[in-house]
Design an enzyme around this catalytic site. Structure first.
Site, PDB file in Angstrom:
ATOM      1  N   ASP A  27       0.831  -1.212   0.000  1.00 28.37           N
ATOM      2  CA  ASP A  27       0.000   0.000   0.000  1.00 28.37           C
ATOM      3  C   ASP A  27       0.865   1.262   0.000  1.00 28.37           C
ATOM      4  O   ASP A  27       1.984   1.254   0.522  1.00 28.37           O
ATOM      5  CB  ASP A  27      -0.914  -0.024   1.236  1.00 28.37           C
ATOM      6  CG  ASP A  27      -2.094   0.934   1.096  1.00 28.37           C
ATOM      7  OD1 ASP A  27      -2.331   1.442  -0.014  1.00 28.37           O
ATOM      8  OD2 ASP A  27      -2.780   1.158   2.119  1.00 28.37           O
ATOM      9  N   HIS A  44       2.377   3.162  -9.016  1.00 30.09           N
ATOM     10  CA  HIS A  44       2.130   1.728  -9.231  1.00 30.09           C
ATOM     11  C   HIS A  44       3.290   1.091 -10.008  1.00 30.09           C
ATOM     12  O   HIS A  44       3.708  -0.034  -9.722  1.00 30.09           O
ATOM     13  CB  HIS A  44       0.817   1.529  -9.997  1.00 30.09           C
ATOM     14  CG  HIS A  44      -0.401   1.999  -9.243  1.00 30.09           C
ATOM     15  ND1 HIS A  44      -0.593   1.719  -7.905  1.00 30.09           N
ATOM     16  CD2 HIS A  44      -1.487   2.718  -9.628  1.00 30.09           C
ATOM     17  CE1 HIS A  44      -1.754   2.255  -7.510  1.00 30.09           C
ATOM     18  NE2 HIS A  44      -2.297   2.874  -8.530  1.00 30.09           N
ATOM     19  N   LEU A 138      10.789 -20.471  -3.994  1.00 29.93           N
ATOM     20  CA  LEU A 138       9.732 -19.628  -3.440  1.00 29.93           C
ATOM     21  C   LEU A 138       8.418 -19.799  -4.213  1.00 29.93           C
ATOM     22  O   LEU A 138       8.425 -19.851  -5.439  1.00 29.93           O
ATOM     23  CB  LEU A 138      10.171 -18.156  -3.538  1.00 29.93           C
ATOM     24  CG  LEU A 138       9.139 -17.109  -3.079  1.00 29.93           C
ATOM     25  CD1 LEU A 138       9.132 -17.017  -1.559  1.00 29.93           C
ATOM     26  CD2 LEU A 138       9.434 -15.741  -3.686  1.00 29.93           C
TER      27      LEU A 138
END
Ligand code: IPE
Ligand code: IPE
Ligand code: MG
Length: 256
Positions: A27, A44, A138
């Site tokens: 955020d 973004h 991962l």
């Protein structure tokens, strides 16, 4: 996590209790851009760069699962051009980063409602998941068009339909059966949820799965997040004592 909360007890070196699953609410992109007089899209775009750094750091720090909140079911409430920009960034991320993720043995999964996305996106997601399915490093779960309540309602609806059709005894429904039908399926629950930008709320992110997660809130805006910030959050996690409803290590030791 054992005796490290005892007074005087030496703490284990930081980083010993690495969380298996870290989930991040990325955020603050808009505020990062606004502070620089830039359009929100630039925030973004720089957020994707922070994601790249964070994936690399998570691998280096020994995290097994990383889930990132990229677009919520509620984010459709944003202006159409911002929503369009976020869709394009997912396309670009898969096109530009898939080969690199694959080379780094990362298994990619995308959780959320695919049906509600522009039609060209679902095949890209399938390509990313299929290409990396057998990877053993991962697992990167990208929550995109994800809403936790919607996820829970979908499971409830599916179970109710099976019960109504006589294929499922309602008494057989338990937490394990329910969890296995969530988008997160076989993923372990997140041990640690990080939210950047100073906000301290879940915003419909993994409400079922985070029932017993530890939380770290940092004022860092997502585009500024990096490996150092991740390490700091992991260090804070390592100092926590998780109880899961039991008694703490100190109470166990002293019987009080
Ligand atoms: C997070 O940054 C990215 C998404 C929610 C898609 P924001 O866009 O929410 O940034 P702020 O909260 O407005 O600063
Ligand atoms: C949550 O952030 C969603 C993502 C980070 C993708 P928001 O910025 O949309 O959350 P609210 O609206 O402040 O709760
Ligand atoms: Mg926000």
């Amino acid at each position: 996590m054992t005796d490290k909360t005892l007074p005087g007890a030496a703490r284990p070196p930081l980083g010993m209790d690495v969380p298996a699953h870290v989930a991040i609410i990325m955020d603050g992109n808009g505020r990062w851009a606004a502070a620089r007089g830039l359009p929100r899209f630039e925030g973004h775009r720089r957020g994707v760069e922070a994601l790249r750094r964070t994936v690399r750091a998570a691998i280096d720090l020994g995290v097994s699962w990383l889930t990132v909140y990229s677009f919520s079911s509620e984010n459709w409430a944003r202006p159409a051009d911002e929503v369009g920009g976020l869709m394009s960034l997912l396309r670009l991320f898969i096109r530009n980063d898939l080969a690199d993720l694959h080379a780094n043995n990362v298994r990619v999964r995308v959780i959320g409602d695919r049906a509600g996305l522009p039609p060209d996106i679902a095949p890209l997601i399938v390509e990313a998941e299929e290409t990396t399915r057998a990877n053993t490093g991962l697992t990167l779960m990208v929550a995109f068009n994800y809403g936790g309540r919607q996820e829970i309602v979908a499971v409830a609806r599916a179970l109710a339909a099976e019960a109504a059709a006589g294929r499922l005894d309602p008494q057989a429904i338990d937490e394990r059966m329910f969890a296995a039908r969530l988008w997160t399926q076989d993923a372990p629950d997140p041990d640690l949820v990080i939210r950047t930008s100073g906000e301290e709320r879940l915003s419909n992110f993994l409400p079922w799965q985070a029932a017993y997660s530890e939380f770290v809130f940092t004022p860092i805006l997502w585009p500024d997040f990096d490996g150092h910030a991740l390490k700091q959050a992991l260090d804070a996690f390592a100092r926590r004592e998780r109880r899961f409803g039991g008694v703490g290590a100190l109470a166990k030791k002293t019987g009080s």
